[in-house]
Every structure is written in C-alpha cells, then in structure tokens.
Design a protein around this motif. Structure first.
Motif, short mmCIF file in Angstrom:
data_model
loop_
_atom_site.label_atom_id
_atom_site.label_comp_id
_atom_site.label_asym_id
_atom_site.label_seq_id
_atom_site.Cartn_x
_atom_site.Cartn_y
_atom_site.Cartn_z
N TRP A 41 31.37 -32.38 22.59
CA TRP A 41 31.56 -31.14 21.82
C TRP A 41 32.88 -31.21 21.08
O TRP A 41 33.90 -31.65 21.63
CB TRP A 41 31.57 -29.91 22.72
N LYS A 89 22.85 -21.86 23.09
CA LYS A 89 23.56 -21.11 22.06
C LYS A 89 25.06 -21.41 22.08
O LYS A 89 25.70 -21.48 21.03
CB LYS A 89 23.29 -19.61 22.24
N TYR A 90 25.60 -21.54 23.28
CA TYR A 90 27.02 -21.89 23.41
C TYR A 90 27.31 -22.33 24.83
O TYR A 90 26.47 -22.18 25.73
CB TYR A 90 27.93 -20.72 23.01
N LEU A 139 26.65 -15.81 16.34
CA LEU A 139 26.17 -17.18 16.45
C LEU A 139 24.69 -17.33 16.11
O LEU A 139 24.24 -18.43 15.79
CB LEU A 139 26.40 -17.71 17.86
N TRP A 196 30.38 -12.14 19.29
CA TRP A 196 30.26 -13.60 19.33
C TRP A 196 28.79 -14.01 19.42
O TRP A 196 28.32 -14.86 18.68
CB TRP A 196 31.05 -14.13 20.52
N ARG A 223 28.91 -28.15 14.84
CA ARG A 223 27.80 -27.43 14.20
C ARG A 223 27.51 -28.00 12.80
O ARG A 223 26.40 -27.83 12.29
CB ARG A 223 28.14 -25.94 14.10
N LEU A 251 34.64 -19.97 25.22
CA LEU A 251 33.34 -20.05 24.55
C LEU A 251 33.37 -21.17 23.52
O LEU A 251 34.29 -21.25 22.70
CB LEU A 251 33.01 -18.72 23.86
N TYR A 252 32.37 -22.04 23.55
CA TYR A 252 32.28 -23.18 22.64
C TYR A 252 30.97 -23.06 21.85
O TYR A 252 29.88 -23.11 22.44
CB TYR A 252 32.28 -24.49 23.41
N SER A 253 31.06 -22.91 20.56
CA SER A 253 29.86 -22.67 19.75
C SER A 253 28.95 -23.89 19.70
O SER A 253 29.40 -25.03 19.55
CB SER A 253 30.27 -22.27 18.33
N SER A 280 32.43 -24.16 13.13
CA SER A 280 32.39 -24.29 14.58
C SER A 280 33.63 -23.61 15.14
O SER A 280 34.71 -23.68 14.55
CB SER A 280 32.37 -25.76 15.00
#
Length: 450
Positions: free
Chosen positions: A139, A366-367, A231, A227, A144, A343-345, A239
């Motif tokens: 990641w 989703k994340y 998303l 958030w 994205r 939180l990591y998109s 991202s």
C-alpha cells in the motif's frame, strides 16, 4: 557455531562479541529486542547461497532481513542466523524497466527515480525495503492511481531452498510469480532483485495535508462518516492516509495526507466534503512527486517503540460500528505516548484486479483500518500490548482479514486472515518450492500437515 568446511560463509559477518553487534541487531521497532547468534551481510548472490547452504548443512534456524521493519520482528530472532541483504543497493533503468536489487529501500528508490521524473507506487517510510513492501502487496500514497506496489512487478530473481537461482515471471514459474505479488516475504526463497514496469513521467502532483486540532467525539465520528462516503466514488487519482490520534501533547487530533495526480483546483473540489468539519484545515500544494514523497519520509521518526495491526473494511461500517471504532482511543494504556486509528484508502486501480489475480486477496476492500500504540518506557510494554489486544478484538468484529504488511502475532488462523481464499493456493505453491519447510518464521505459509 562451527562451520562445515564444505559450506563456508562469506560476506560481512557480525557475531555477538563484535563491537558493532548491538547496532546491527537493533530493529526499527524498538519493542523488538532479539539476539541472533550471528548476522551475515550478503553483498552478492554467492554470499546468499553460501548462507543458505550453511544453514541447511548445520541445521541452523535463520531469518531473512532487508529493512528490519517487520512489525512483529520476524526478520530476526534469538539464537539464530540473520541473512541480511540490505547492502545490495544496485538500481538501474534498462530497456524501459526499473531494476532494483533486494537491499534497496524506499528513499533510495525515490531518489534514483527523481532524476528521471518518474513517480512510483512505493511506500512512505524511507527505510522500508522495497522487496518486503512489494511481496506483501504494497500500500502507498499512489495506490488508487498506480496500483499496489506488487502490480508493477514484472519479474524477480529468487534463490530457492536448494540454492538455485530462479527467474520468476508470468512465463517462468508463473505460480511462484503469482505468490510473490501479495504472499508476504520470506516464504519461498530469498529475492535478490526485482524488475518493475515504470509509470508515465509526471511533472507535478498535488501534496495535500488535512488537520483538525482537538476534535470532539462527534467531529471524529463525522470525519469517519465522511471518509467512508467520500471513498465510494472518490477520484482514483487521489490516495489518502488519515489518522484520528491521541497524545499527551495534542490530545485528540485528525490529520490526513494525500497525493493527487491532477490540478489544485480539482483537488479542492474533490476534498470539499471534508470542509464541513469545524476547525479542519486543508492545504494543497503543487510540487514534484519527489518533493512530496520527501516531505512524507522526512516526517518519519528514526525509530519507534510500538505495536500495531491493520484490518480490511470490505463492508462499510454502520453508525454503531463507526462509533465503536472512534471510541477505541477513549481509554489509552498507561505510558502510551501516542495512539492512533489510521485509515488507508483503497479502491481505484487496486480494485481493478480480481482477488484471485494476485496473492493479495483483499482487492475489493474499501480501506484498511489500523490501531496502534507507542510507548517509551519498557516498563509500560505489557500494558500497551494488552491494550492493543483488546482494541484488536473489537476491531476484528468490524472487519474482514488482516494486512500481511501490518502483521499481528496474536492472530488465530493467520493464513486465512492474511490471504483469504488465496491461502490454499499459497500453501500448495509452498509445497512445490519448499516442500521441507526450509524457510520458516512465525506465521510463515504452511501446508495442512505442517
């Protein structure tokens, strides 16, 4: 350790009585305090092959180490041999492809590519090894738009359990190549180099910072609510990593950082949903990719003492579940200097591939949501780890599966947690390339009989 004459070690060897031993054994996460018997720094393929043959001939347990960033410290251990490949630093561009040896870390890769004008789907921590990052999926703040780190991997060279050098790609050993894209590091052999497809050159991107000081519980819940809805159809060119954190200095805070491959005007429009949060500021600056990633990397500490875990949110949290997540930081452990819900998109080009296309299974999530705590006094370690365990159990009820690059030692059925429906295929590949389980560590890939 007495060497068998037929299998001498080579490379730089550090033993427990050497003056540099304590520096060499030290892990980036200071909560990991291990004492290997010796550390072998392998500068070429011959050094690696000799180290593996030495381990096999003498029945010595070993671990493979590059950046030394494994959250649970599985790249080191007590009373064993560490095969360290961090001194293999070669990087080049040939035939329009990027070639990197296994010792290259994020910062070195980004610095090299800066002169060529390329971005890269790498990680944000400067000293993380690129190979370990990619083997776990990878990641990053371009995912994205450019995909995960493993999505640009074209080929890798690997030394297997018999000391053979394998060229691994979609044509040669395609099953092993599939496993190298998300199956985690250290399971099938020692990767000695990787080859990547390069993205298009880009002159500038937008570097974005969000911040809100002292948000109350409603503001924190509102941020998570926005958030999630944001998303659902966010522009794939953006991202973001966002944190709800708590520390003695700042108490609660909301912070975010994002990369956007577009104009500041478009970025401002895309981020408009977040502007309804009282006190939240958004700063958008246009700069080169290298300038942006350097800002991110320079904000990383030289080391931390922490425990953390990361889980996948595949089904959007409802109101009750979001409040449960937000309240994970309500009571912090004794001695903690920092706790965070991060939180990591995902989505965008991460979800363009199907879960079975690579070993990275959670393409449709989703994340990623992570909870962590940091402490400075060793006396507080037990309290912090017990707190993390409780928060993990709560988080587990809201999520599906764990990210192998954010490992957690207390997982039950870790194969299923890390690899989902891809776990059985990975176990079968392990049986083909390492039938005797030569490459082992806690939470290694294994077959049903192991």
């Amino acid at each position: 350790m007495k060497q068998k004459d037929d299998f001498p070690l080579s490379g730089r060897i550090v033993r427990q009585n050497d003056k540099e031993y304590d520096v060499c054994r030290t892990h980036w996460n200071r909560a990991v305090d291990r004492h290997p018997d010796l550390i072998v720094y392998c500068r070429d393929r011959t050094d690696i092959i000799r180290a593996l043959r030495f381990a096999k001939a003498n029945k010595i347990p070993f671990r493979i180490r590059n950046g030394g960033h494994h959250y649970e410290g599985y790249s080191t251990g007590d009373g064993l041999m560490v095969i360290d490949v961090s001194e293999r630093k070669g990087i080049s561009i040939r035939d329009g492809m990027l070639h990197a040896e296994c010792g290259v870390n994020n910062r070195q890769l980004y610095d090299f590519l800066a002169a060529e004008g390329f971005p890269f789907a790498g990680g944000d921590c400067p000293t993380v090894g690129i190979c370990g990052y990619v083997l776990g999926g990878g990641w990053g703040l371009s995912c994205r738009y450019l995909g995960l780190g493993c999505d640009s991997l074209l080929e890798c060279e690997m030394i297997d359990c018999n000391g053979n050098l394998l060229t691994v790609n979609e044509i040669s050993h395609p099953d092993l190549f599939w496993a190298c894209r998300g199956g985690g590091g250290g399971n099938f052999g020692v990767v000695v180099s990787m080859t990547f497809a390069l993205p298009e050159r880009i002159a500038q991107i937008c570097y974005i910072e969000l911040h809100c000081a002292h948000p109350d519980v409603e503001a924190r819940a509102r941020f998570l609510r926005i958030w999630q809805s944001w998303l659902e159809d966010a522009d794939e060119r953006m991202s973001m990593i966002a944190k709800i954190s708590r520390s003695p200095k700042e108490d609660f805070a909301i912070a975010g950082k994002a990369f956007f491959y577009g104009t500041p005007q478009d970025a401002e429009q895309i981020l408009r949903p977040f502007t309804v949060i009282d006190g939240l500021t958004i700063r958008i600056r246009q700069m080169t990719f290298h300038e942006a990633i350097t800002i991110i990397q320079d904000n990383h500490a030289d080391f931390e003492t922490f425990q953390s875990t990361g889980r996948f949110v595949s089904v959007a949290l409802n109101e009750s579940e979001m409040m449960q997540a937000v309240c994970l930081l309500q009571d912090v452990p004794k001695g903690s200097v920092y706790t965070a819900l991060t939180l990591y998109s995902l989505g965008g080009n991460v979800s363009e591939k199907q879960p079975e296309e690579t070993a990275f299974f959670y393409r449709n999530a989703k994340y990623i949501i992570s909870v962590q705590t940091q402490w400075s006094d060793a006396a507080d370690e037990k309290a912090n780890k017990e707190w993390l365990c409780r928060q993990f159990l709560c988080l587990k009820k809201l999520t599906q599966g764990s990210y192998v690059n954010f490992p957690y030692g207390n997982l039950t059925n870790y194969m299923k947690e890390y690899y989902g429906a891809n776990a059985d295929r990975l176990a079968a590949i392990k049986q083909v390339y390492d039938p005797d389980g030569f490459f082992q560590f806690p939470q290694h890939i294994h077959g049903e009989d192991d």
